[in-house]
Design an enzyme around this catalytic site. Structure first.
Site, short mmCIF file in Angstrom:
data_model
loop_
_atom_site.label_atom_id
_atom_site.label_comp_id
_atom_site.label_asym_id
_atom_site.label_seq_id
_atom_site.Cartn_x
_atom_site.Cartn_y
_atom_site.Cartn_z
N ASP A 137 0.57 -1.42 -0.07
CA ASP A 137 0.16 -0.21 0.29
C ASP A 137 0.95 1.48 -0.08
O ASP A 137 1.53 1.50 1.04
CB ASP A 137 -0.77 -0.26 1.03
CG ASP A 137 -1.60 0.91 1.50
OD1 ASP A 137 -2.65 1.15 0.20
OD2 ASP A 137 -2.24 1.93 2.26
N GLU A 231 -0.89 -1.34 -6.09
CA GLU A 231 -2.15 -0.86 -6.32
C GLU A 231 -1.35 0.38 -8.09
O GLU A 231 -0.60 0.55 -8.18
CB GLU A 231 -2.53 0.62 -5.20
CG GLU A 231 -2.94 -0.29 -3.98
CD GLU A 231 -2.89 1.33 -3.10
OE1 GLU A 231 -4.02 2.10 -3.30
OE2 GLU A 231 -1.89 2.11 -2.56
N ASP A 315 -4.44 1.09 6.49
CA ASP A 315 -3.02 0.63 5.46
C ASP A 315 -2.81 -0.70 5.49
O ASP A 315 -2.57 -0.41 4.83
CB ASP A 315 -1.62 1.94 5.80
CG ASP A 315 -1.98 3.43 5.79
OD1 ASP A 315 -2.94 3.78 5.03
OD2 ASP A 315 -1.61 4.09 6.21
#
Length: 342
Positions: A137, A231, A315
């Site tokens: 993340d 991501e 997170d």
């Protein structure tokens, strides 16, 4: 609608301009031939693919040239690099180079340093499998938060040298004003040029420190994990936010993702990019319950799942969800590849 088309091929060669521009004689003929090929390719893209018109490269700004290795014209010794028409030049090598040298790109940085970038044909051995997978993340407070609970602090290289950079830039502006007041060209003002190098050195330190950090971190992740899920952020869109633009640019998420991509391909690892709209932060990693945007504002760094009552760090929870989604996509990709489906 205007249609562009070429009637004649580009026949001008850099060698034709040697009489007018003496500095073209400083490099070998292959370097000039490479420039011709690059220019021809740029025009072809403009006329056939509709890309932007080729931009003029002014001497003194990002000076560089590329030459090819033909029968040892580019070679290395313990302390020198041999270049066509120049000969042996003292050089420092960070690592031992194994493989066939194909070409060399010589460039000069704004701080006055010279670099030689070698294109080498070599064999990269795949790293051993670790049977470990990881989800990543990306963030600002922490550069990355891993699904195993590890957090990597954001070094913020630009922020650390921001004060020094501002001082040097203010001094550069003063030197510019003095030169204009005396009606002198900036290229003829020695004080301005000296200060310009000082500013460039600060930027160079920021860039080099950031690259060193990103290379070491990306290689460490690739080395220790088989499947890496991350991501797929829209960084170009995110930097339009004036409040976060500088922090996002300083983090260099795009450069980090690029390094993970090609290093995973080199070393036989799998990198999976999760869709940017996947709600990794708002989904409970325990039971899959999905919160609404109103239930989880950006300021909330932790939340309790109303369904399973699990306490989630924002997170860490996101990185776990990214890993789970990445493993599903990786499994699906292998299944599709095995069955031959499109």
């Amino acid at each position: 609608m205007i249609k562009w088309r070429t009637t004649r091929p580009l026949k001008n060669t850099p060698a034709q301009y040697k009489a007018e521009f003496e500095w073209l004689k400083e490099v070998d003929s292959l370097a000039l031939a490479n420039v011709q090929q690059q220019l021809r390719a740029a025009y072809n893209k403009f006329f056939k693919q509709g890309t932007g018109f080729p931009k003029f490269k002014k001497k003194g700004i990002k000076d560089s040239y590329t030459t090819n290795n033909q029968k040892g014209t580019v070679s290395l010794t313990n302390h020198t690099v041999k270049l066509p028409k120049i000969g042996h030049i003292n050089a420092k090598f960070p690592n031992k180079i194994n493989g066939l040298i194909k070409s060399a790109t010589i460039s000069k940085t704004p701080s006055g340093k010279y670099y030689v970038s070698l294109l080498v044909e070599t064999i990269v051995n795949e790293l051993p499998k670790t049977k470990s997978n990881i989800g990543i993340d990306l963030g600002l407070t922490h550069f990355i938060v891993l699904s195993n609970g590890c957090r990597v602090a954001n070094p913020k290289f630009l922020s650390k040298l921001q004060d020094k950079l501002v001082r040097e830039q203010k001094m550069l502006a003063k030197r510019r004003n003095v030169a204009k007041a005396q009606q002198r060209k900036l290229t003829e003002s020695r004080n301005y040029q000296k200060q310009k190098v000082k500013v460039a050195k600060v930027y160079e330190k920021i860039i080099n420190s950031r690259k060193d950090f990103l290379h070491k971190l990306s290689f460490n992740i690739i080395k220790n994990h088989d499947v890496i899920a991350i991501e797929d952020l829209n960084v170009k869109g995110m930097v339009k936010n004036r409040k976060l633009a500088k922090a996002i640019s300083d983090s260099s998420w795009s450069a980090f993702t690029t390094m993970l991509t090609y290093k995973a391909a080199w070393y036989g690892k799998t990198l999976v990019k999760i869709d940017r709209w996947y709600p990794s932060s708002k989904t409970c990693s325990g039971c899959g319950h999905l919160l609404t945007k109103a239930e989880l504002p950006l300021s909330s760094r932790s939340w309790n799942c109303p369904s399973c009552l699990q306490e989630n760090d924002r997170d860490l929870n996101a990185s776990i969800n990214i890993l789970n989604q990445g493993l599903l996509l990786a499994k699906h990709s292998k299944t599709v590849g095995a069955t031959g489906l499109a």
